[in-house]
Write a protein that holds these residues in place. Structure first.
Motif, PDB file in Angstrom:
ATOM      1  N   HIS A  55       0.981  -1.132  -0.481  1.00  0.00           N
ATOM      2  CA  HIS A  55       0.086   0.342   0.386  1.00  0.00           C
ATOM      3  C   HIS A  55       0.697   1.805   0.070  1.00  0.00           C
ATOM      4  N   GLU A  56       2.322   1.195   0.463  1.00  0.00           N
ATOM      5  CA  GLU A  56       2.910   2.433   0.761  1.00  0.00           C
ATOM      6  C   GLU A  56       3.758   2.246  -1.016  1.00  0.00           C
ATOM      7  N   GLY A  57       3.851   1.497  -1.045  1.00  0.00           N
ATOM      8  CA  GLY A  57       4.404   1.690  -2.840  1.00  0.00           C
ATOM      9  C   GLY A  57       5.283   0.578  -2.670  1.00  0.00           C
ATOM     10  N   ALA A 102       8.434  -1.152  10.242  1.00  0.00           N
ATOM     11  CA  ALA A 102       9.279  -1.337   8.997  1.00  0.00           C
ATOM     12  C   ALA A 102      10.137  -0.397   7.927  1.00  0.00           C
ATOM     13  N   LYS A 103      11.097  -0.891   7.191  1.00  0.00           N
ATOM     14  CA  LYS A 103      12.054  -0.209   6.748  1.00  0.00           C
ATOM     15  C   LYS A 103      12.319  -0.508   5.043  1.00  0.00           C
ATOM     16  N   THR A 108      12.961   4.032   6.534  1.00  0.00           N
ATOM     17  CA  THR A 108      11.534   3.901   7.261  1.00  0.00           C
ATOM     18  C   THR A 108      10.658   4.252   6.647  1.00  0.00           C
ATOM     19  N   VAL A 109       9.966   3.325   6.571  1.00  0.00           N
ATOM     20  CA  VAL A 109       8.179   2.934   5.507  1.00  0.00           C
ATOM     21  C   VAL A 109       7.650   3.530   6.313  1.00  0.00           C
ATOM     22  N   THR A 138      16.608  -4.634   0.768  1.00  0.00           N
ATOM     23  CA  THR A 138      16.130  -5.322   1.993  1.00  0.00           C
ATOM     24  C   THR A 138      15.037  -4.483   2.416  1.00  0.00           C
ATOM     25  N   ILE A 139      14.036  -5.415   2.956  1.00  0.00           N
ATOM     26  CA  ILE A 139      12.761  -5.154   4.017  1.00  0.00           C
ATOM     27  C   ILE A 139      12.833  -5.537   5.349  1.00  0.00           C
TER      28      ILE A 139
END
Length: 142
Positions: free
Chosen positions: A20-22, A91-92, A97-98, A69-70
């Protein structure tokens, strides 16, 4: 709350939130470990049966479709199987930072036994593998 449910629900809801955040998620795998002793839940009174609220520490690792990397880590205080997790998670992706969230998913969503569908036009997504390690320590007299 159990570690398998926390890990799987965090995986599913975090993947949806990242997308959702791309962030184009290739894969994400989460593990969870319950704390050893829990904490007294708010609103309980002395003399009443102890209400224990367990927390779980979650760690997720993955890759974007571009190979970056996530990571996601934090504490989960509630998991509604397959629907939502509550807690404090960050979450990164690719070093930035996402999101930081206290709720991932929709706790009011109807229960389902099938995985969430991918976005229209996407091919089949790989299944999720969840590895859970549980350490249990015996307490004397119990």
């Amino acid at each position: 709350m159990n570690t398998a449910s926390v890990a799987l629900t965090t995986d599913r809801t975090a993947t949806r939130a990242l997308e959702h955040e791309g962030v184009r998620v290739r894969w994400l795998t989460c593990t969870a470990a319950l704390d050893g002793n829990g904490t007294e839940a708010a609103g309980t009174r002395s003399g009443s049966p102890a209400a224990v609220r367990r927390t779980a520490h979650v760690d997720c690792d993955g890759r974007t479709r571009e190979g970056r990397t996530i990571t996601l880590g934090g504490q989960v205080t509630q998991a509604v199987e397959g629907r939502c997790v509550r807690g404090d998670m960050t979450a990164k992706a690719a070093g930035r930072t996402v999101f930081r969230a206290t709720l991932l998913g929709n706790c009011a969503a109807p229960a389902t036994s099938r995985p969430p569908a991918g976005a229209p036009g996407q091919g089949a997504r790989p299944t999720v593998t969840v590895t859970v390690t549980v350490t249990v320590t015996a307490q004397p007299g119990k």
